[in-house]
Design a protein around this motif. Structure first.
Motif, short mmCIF file in Angstrom:
data_model
loop_
_atom_site.label_atom_id
_atom_site.label_comp_id
_atom_site.label_asym_id
_atom_site.label_seq_id
_atom_site.Cartn_x
_atom_site.Cartn_y
_atom_site.Cartn_z
N GLU A 105 4.44 -45.54 9.48
CA GLU A 105 5.67 -44.76 9.33
C GLU A 105 6.57 -45.33 8.24
O GLU A 105 7.16 -44.58 7.45
CB GLU A 105 6.41 -44.71 10.67
N LEU A 106 6.69 -46.66 8.20
CA LEU A 106 7.52 -47.30 7.18
C LEU A 106 6.97 -47.02 5.79
O LEU A 106 7.71 -46.64 4.87
CB LEU A 106 7.58 -48.80 7.43
N ILE A 127 17.59 -59.11 11.23
CA ILE A 127 17.25 -58.30 12.40
C ILE A 127 17.36 -56.82 12.03
O ILE A 127 18.45 -56.30 11.76
CB ILE A 127 18.17 -58.62 13.59
N ILE A 128 16.22 -56.18 11.97
CA ILE A 128 16.16 -54.74 11.72
C ILE A 128 15.31 -54.15 12.84
O ILE A 128 14.09 -54.25 12.83
CB ILE A 128 15.55 -54.42 10.34
N GLU A 129 15.98 -53.59 13.80
CA GLU A 129 15.30 -53.15 15.02
C GLU A 129 14.40 -51.94 14.75
O GLU A 129 14.54 -51.25 13.75
CB GLU A 129 16.33 -52.84 16.09
N GLN A 170 16.17 -47.92 4.90
CA GLN A 170 17.20 -48.34 3.94
C GLN A 170 17.59 -49.80 4.14
O GLN A 170 17.82 -50.54 3.17
CB GLN A 170 18.43 -47.42 4.06
N GLU A 171 17.65 -50.23 5.40
CA GLU A 171 17.97 -51.62 5.70
C GLU A 171 16.87 -52.56 5.17
O GLU A 171 17.17 -53.63 4.63
CB GLU A 171 18.13 -51.82 7.21
N ILE A 172 15.63 -52.16 5.33
CA ILE A 172 14.51 -52.97 4.83
C ILE A 172 14.51 -53.01 3.31
O ILE A 172 14.25 -54.06 2.70
CB ILE A 172 13.17 -52.42 5.37
N GLN A 173 14.85 -51.90 2.71
CA GLN A 173 14.90 -51.83 1.24
C GLN A 173 15.94 -52.81 0.69
O GLN A 173 15.74 -53.42 -0.37
CB GLN A 173 15.23 -50.40 0.79
#
Length: 328
Positions: free
Chosen positions: A21-22, A138-140, A315-318
């Motif tokens: 999905e990511l 932390i990116i849940e 967006q947080e992971i990016q």
């Protein structure tokens, strides 16, 4: 940005679904490659660039040569490993070539040394934070966009639901024992090594009319099971999320849970057991199932749909990626 995701498993489960999905979402704005075991290739988005890999051992020379060859050819901005084994293999490559490495730890581990060599660490729950002295992003977890359901759900519901791989850590045996005092049906969806033991337990307790185990279903059917359930019950001893709770809340059904993952941040305390013990889980079911309708879940549903969307988490992971590439 060129991104390589690396995941190694012989079965398609939670981590592999997370990567699929990511990578699919990221591919809308990036050049994305997924390295995965050929045995699970059929489960990934057909539009993704997928490189088949054998599930080599950690010290196997061919695994290093294989990865080195791919990285030199693809020249990624970020290599993102998922799990301990892939992180270990990527770490070993740093003796031969330079690159930016992000590692995601998907659950609470007793040994975290392998992750400390990565340029950035991502943890999928706040329970992971203490393992790294806060040196972790932390990116849940998120829910699959398919489960975003803002239309009225079916009112004629006649069962409760529990979902997960049939293994001891999920505590399904405890849930079955606790269900003796309930009158409603319970559907357990999943497959795994504990299936025969759980079936025997149900038979020994003479609860075949109340409890049914259903093998894993495809995602469309799973959504229907959610929509027709009175609530989801999470009985696990440990969880990184759990993701199934996000799916249930995004669909629009209540959740009762043991105190795992980030459940304390999402649910009223009355819907979380004090511990994962038999007594506390039974107390939760006996006391809380009958008062579920008293809770105003709509605000929780809306919060989950917004804050735990795939787009938002991507967006947080990016941002983690960009913090590394900007420093180079």
């Amino acid at each position: 940005m060129k991104i390589i995701h690396y995941v190694l498993s012989n079965r398609y489960a939670g981590i592999e679904q997370h990567v699929n999905e990511l990578a699919t979402e990221q591919s809308k704005f990036n050049d994305v490659v997924v390295i995965a075991n050929s045995n699970i290739k059929k489960y990934f988005n057909k539009n993704l660039q997928l490189i088949n890999s054998s599930n080599y051992g950690r010290r196997n020379f061919f695994s290093l040569f294989f990865l080195l060859k791919i990285i030199k050819k693809e020249r990624p901005d970020i290599i993102h490993s998922h799990g301990s084994k892939t992180t270990h293999l990527i770490n070993r490559l740093r003796y031969f070539i330079k690159f930016k490495h992000v590692a995601t730890i998907h659950g609470v581990k007793s040994n975290i040394k392998v992750y400390l060599k990565a340029d950035a660490i991502i943890g999928v729950s706040k329970a992971i934070q203490t393992l790294f002295n806060n040196k972790v992003n932390i990116i849940e977890n998120w829910y699959n966009p398919l489960f975003n359901n803002q239309t009225p759900t079916n009112k004629n519901k006649n069962y409760y639901l529990a979902i997960g791989r049939l293994e001891k850590i999920k505590n399904f045996d405890l849930l079955i024992k606790c269900w003796k005092s309930q009158q409603d049906k319970l559907l357990i969806i999943g497959s795994g090594p504990e299936k025969n033991n759980l079936q025997k337990l149900i038979s020994d307790m003479k609860m075949e009319k109340l409890i049914t185990i259903i093998d894993e279903v495809d995602i469309q059917d799973l959504k229907k099971y959610y929509e027709n359930a009175k609530a989801l019950i999470v009985s696990s001893r440990k969880e990184g999320g759990p993701r199934v709770a996000l799916e249930a809340l995004a669909v629009g059904i209540p959740v009762l849970s043991t105190p795992v993952g980030h459940m304390a941040d999402l649910l009223p305390r009355e819907l979380i057991s004090k511990s994962q013990s038999y007594d506390d889980l039974k107390m939760l079911l006996d006391n809380s199932i009958k008062i579920l309708e008293q809770f105003k879940f709509e605000s929780i549903y809306e919060y989950i749909r917004k804050e735990y969307s795939l787009k938002n988490k991507c967006q947080e992971i990016q941002k983690v990626y960009q913090s590394l590439t900007n420093d180079s």
